[in-house]
Design a protein around this motif. Sequence first.
Motif, PDB file in Angstrom:
ATOM      1  N   TYR A 311       0.823  -1.209   0.000  1.00 49.18           N
ATOM      2  CA  TYR A 311       0.000   0.000   0.000  1.00 49.18           C
ATOM      3  C   TYR A 311       0.857   1.259   0.000  1.00 49.18           C
ATOM      4  N   ILE A 312       1.944   1.258   0.764  1.00 50.95           N
ATOM      5  CA  ILE A 312       2.829   2.422   0.769  1.00 50.95           C
ATOM      6  C   ILE A 312       3.461   2.616  -0.600  1.00 50.95           C
ATOM      7  N   ALA A 313       3.765   1.517  -1.283  1.00 52.30           N
ATOM      8  CA  ALA A 313       4.346   1.622  -2.627  1.00 52.30           C
ATOM      9  C   ALA A 313       3.412   2.363  -3.572  1.00 52.30           C
ATOM     10  N   GLU A 314       2.112   2.073  -3.485  1.00 50.56           N
ATOM     11  CA  GLU A 314       1.168   2.765  -4.354  1.00 50.56           C
ATOM     12  C   GLU A 314       1.022   4.235  -3.963  1.00 50.56           C
ATOM     13  N   VAL A 315       1.091   4.525  -2.682  1.00 44.02           N
ATOM     14  CA  VAL A 315       1.026   5.923  -2.242  1.00 44.02           C
ATOM     15  C   VAL A 315       2.224   6.706  -2.775  1.00 44.02           C
ATOM     16  N   ILE A 316       3.408   6.125  -2.653  1.00 35.54           N
ATOM     17  CA  ILE A 316       4.615   6.803  -3.123  1.00 35.54           C
ATOM     18  C   ILE A 316       4.628   6.888  -4.646  1.00 35.54           C
ATOM     19  N   ARG A 317       4.113   5.870  -5.315  1.00 29.65           N
ATOM     20  CA  ARG A 317       4.033   5.939  -6.782  1.00 29.65           C
ATOM     21  C   ARG A 317       3.146   7.095  -7.212  1.00 29.65           C
ATOM     22  N   GLY A 318       2.086   7.352  -6.457  1.00 27.76           N
ATOM     23  CA  GLY A 318       1.265   8.521  -6.745  1.00 27.76           C
ATOM     24  C   GLY A 318       2.033   9.817  -6.560  1.00 27.76           C
ATOM     25  N   GLY A 319       2.896   9.868  -5.514  1.00 29.66           N
ATOM     26  CA  GLY A 319       3.726  11.050  -5.322  1.00 29.66           C
ATOM     27  C   GLY A 319       4.730  11.235  -6.442  1.00 29.66           C
ATOM     28  N   LEU A 320       5.309  10.137  -6.917  1.00 40.31           N
ATOM     29  CA  LEU A 320       6.247  10.226  -8.043  1.00 40.31           C
ATOM     30  C   LEU A 320       5.543  10.679  -9.319  1.00 40.31           C
ATOM     31  N   ALA A 321       4.319  10.189  -9.534  1.00 39.18           N
ATOM     32  CA  ALA A 321       3.582  10.584 -10.734  1.00 39.18           C
ATOM     33  C   ALA A 321       3.130  12.038 -10.670  1.00 39.18           C
ATOM     34  N   ALA A 322       2.979  12.589  -9.455  1.00 37.83           N
ATOM     35  CA  ALA A 322       2.532  13.977  -9.319  1.00 37.83           C
ATOM     36  C   ALA A 322       3.623  14.987  -9.643  1.00 37.83           C
ATOM     37  N   LEU A 323       4.872  14.560  -9.648  1.00 41.54           N
ATOM     38  CA  LEU A 323       5.967  15.489  -9.958  1.00 41.54           C
ATOM     39  C   LEU A 323       5.988  15.805 -11.448  1.00 41.54           C
ATOM     40  N   PRO A 324       6.204  17.047 -11.802  1.00 44.81           N
ATOM     41  CA  PRO A 324       6.289  17.390 -13.229  1.00 44.81           C
ATOM     42  C   PRO A 324       7.533  16.770 -13.871  1.00 44.81           C
ATOM     43  N   LYS A 325       7.432  16.559 -15.154  1.00 45.47           N
ATOM     44  CA  LYS A 325       8.532  15.922 -15.880  1.00 45.47           C
ATOM     45  C   LYS A 325       9.801  16.768 -15.833  1.00 45.47           C
ATOM     46  N   GLY A 326       9.644  18.069 -15.639  1.00 47.95           N
ATOM     47  CA  GLY A 326      10.803  18.947 -15.589  1.00 47.95           C
ATOM     48  C   GLY A 326      11.742  18.629 -14.443  1.00 47.95           C
ATOM     49  N   GLN A 349      10.791  15.257  -2.810  1.00 48.95           N
ATOM     50  CA  GLN A 349       9.537  15.903  -3.194  1.00 48.95           C
ATOM     51  C   GLN A 349       8.377  14.923  -3.211  1.00 48.95           C
ATOM     52  N   ALA A 350       8.630  13.712  -3.719  1.00 50.50           N
ATOM     53  CA  ALA A 350       7.556  12.718  -3.779  1.00 50.50           C
ATOM     54  C   ALA A 350       7.107  12.293  -2.381  1.00 50.50           C
ATOM     55  N   LEU A 351       8.062  12.147  -1.467  1.00 54.15           N
ATOM     56  CA  LEU A 351       7.695  11.753  -0.099  1.00 54.15           C
ATOM     57  C   LEU A 351       6.919  12.858   0.606  1.00 54.15           C
ATOM     58  N   LYS A 352       7.273  14.122   0.325  1.00 51.41           N
ATOM     59  CA  LYS A 352       6.524  15.220   0.934  1.00 51.41           C
ATOM     60  C   LYS A 352       5.080  15.219   0.450  1.00 51.41           C
ATOM     61  N   ILE A 353       4.881  14.949  -0.822  1.00 54.06           N
ATOM     62  CA  ILE A 353       3.519  14.872  -1.349  1.00 54.06           C
ATOM     63  C   ILE A 353       2.774  13.689  -0.752  1.00 54.06           C
ATOM     64  N   SER A 354       3.499  12.610  -0.467  1.00 50.87           N
ATOM     65  CA  SER A 354       2.868  11.357  -0.039  1.00 50.87           C
ATOM     66  C   SER A 354       2.666  11.261   1.463  1.00 50.87           C
ATOM     67  N   ILE A 355       3.035  12.283   2.227  1.00 52.28           N
ATOM     68  CA  ILE A 355       2.946  12.185   3.695  1.00 52.28           C
ATOM     69  C   ILE A 355       1.537  11.825   4.170  1.00 52.28           C
TER      70      ILE A 355
END
Length: 432
Positions: A311-326, A349-355
Amino acid sequence: MSDSHAQSVAFVRDTVIPESPPPALETGVVKWMRSNLFSGWFNTLLTLAAIWFVFMVLSVVVPWFANGVWEASDIRQCREIMAGSGGGCFAVIADRWQQLLFGFKYPSEEYWRPTLAFVLLFIAIAPLLFSKMFPRWMLVLTALYPFVAYYLIWGGTILAPLVALLGFVAGYFAYARVVRRSFAGAAAAGVVVAVVVWTLGGYVSAAAPGFMAFEPVASREMGGFMLNLILGVVCVSLSLPLGILLALGRQSNLPVVKGICVVFIEFIRGVPLITLLFVANVVLAYFLPPGTNFDLIVRVIIMITMFASAYIAEVIRGGLAALPKGQYEGAESLGLDYAQSMRLIILPQALKISIPGIVNVAVGLFKDTTLVSIISMFDLVGMIRGPILASTDWNGVYWELLGLAALLFFVVCYGISQYSQWLERQLQTDHR
């Protein structure tokens, strides 16, 4: 301006008129109540309904506490003392609090050991949770805590946790010497060195079982809220790094790595936790060599960690996907390799989004530790449903025991939630 017009102006004010005080209905508590509780007919109706509901609850709860009995030998004496006053029989908590916290098999003369381990947990975790308030060298205490806690709670010779610590240290140094040449080779070297140290150290520990040894306590003898804390702290600590690896593996360009991570995540998320616990308790023993003694708590920790990490993997994957490609392109433009870009730019950045999502999984995981009572592990809920309510002394006391369990879990889960909100405010970079 003519002289006649200038003489017609009697007075011109050159200062600001002092502000008049606001009306009594537009300031203080009255203003807050009008704005938040009685701002309209619908909000007024909801406020009155909420006041009525709170009054009805307090009219039952307050006498329950005020007329409660804290000293009685059993439920019959407790009812005689209450004499229909409507109070609670809290004497069961005063009589069985040790079992509720430590289980009914943990040696009573050794209660100081898990208590000390619990106190040291706050000291060890503080430099990790509040890194800006403590010097970095205190993270050494955080790294040493798992070995100290194992020695205190499980007992036995001190050589066992020392050998385990020495294996990790030796493996890290082996990894550090080879990592500049090859990451895969460094990881393999670290694992090999650690296994060799643990194997040799195991013979040393077996040869001196009484060296600085506490009374050993088997896993089956642990229970109460202590068991919930052990499972919660260990599984959350292990599932976070494993979840990060699974999230990165699922986004990998290597088909084999990505396929393994996808199958693992989807399979674990599609199976109820109670099924995994039954597998840990019963089925897993059939796949082990005959005579193998695989500790039940270790098996349960493995299954709960796998469940939470998916479950944490999917949460973090969402955080990684939320980061812009730049962000990824910026890391490449700086000449950073994959490991450096993930460690320095992407993952923070991804972990901050996924907190919020990670905390949600952690809170749910801690509450799900009560499911181990289904496989005959006497955690807090298992102690209430089993030895305490099964005894003739306290059979029939429910609300007092379940209320205590709810209070203990609420305190822990609320603390986790408040820390996560504080951490989000500390990491906030936008100013709105």
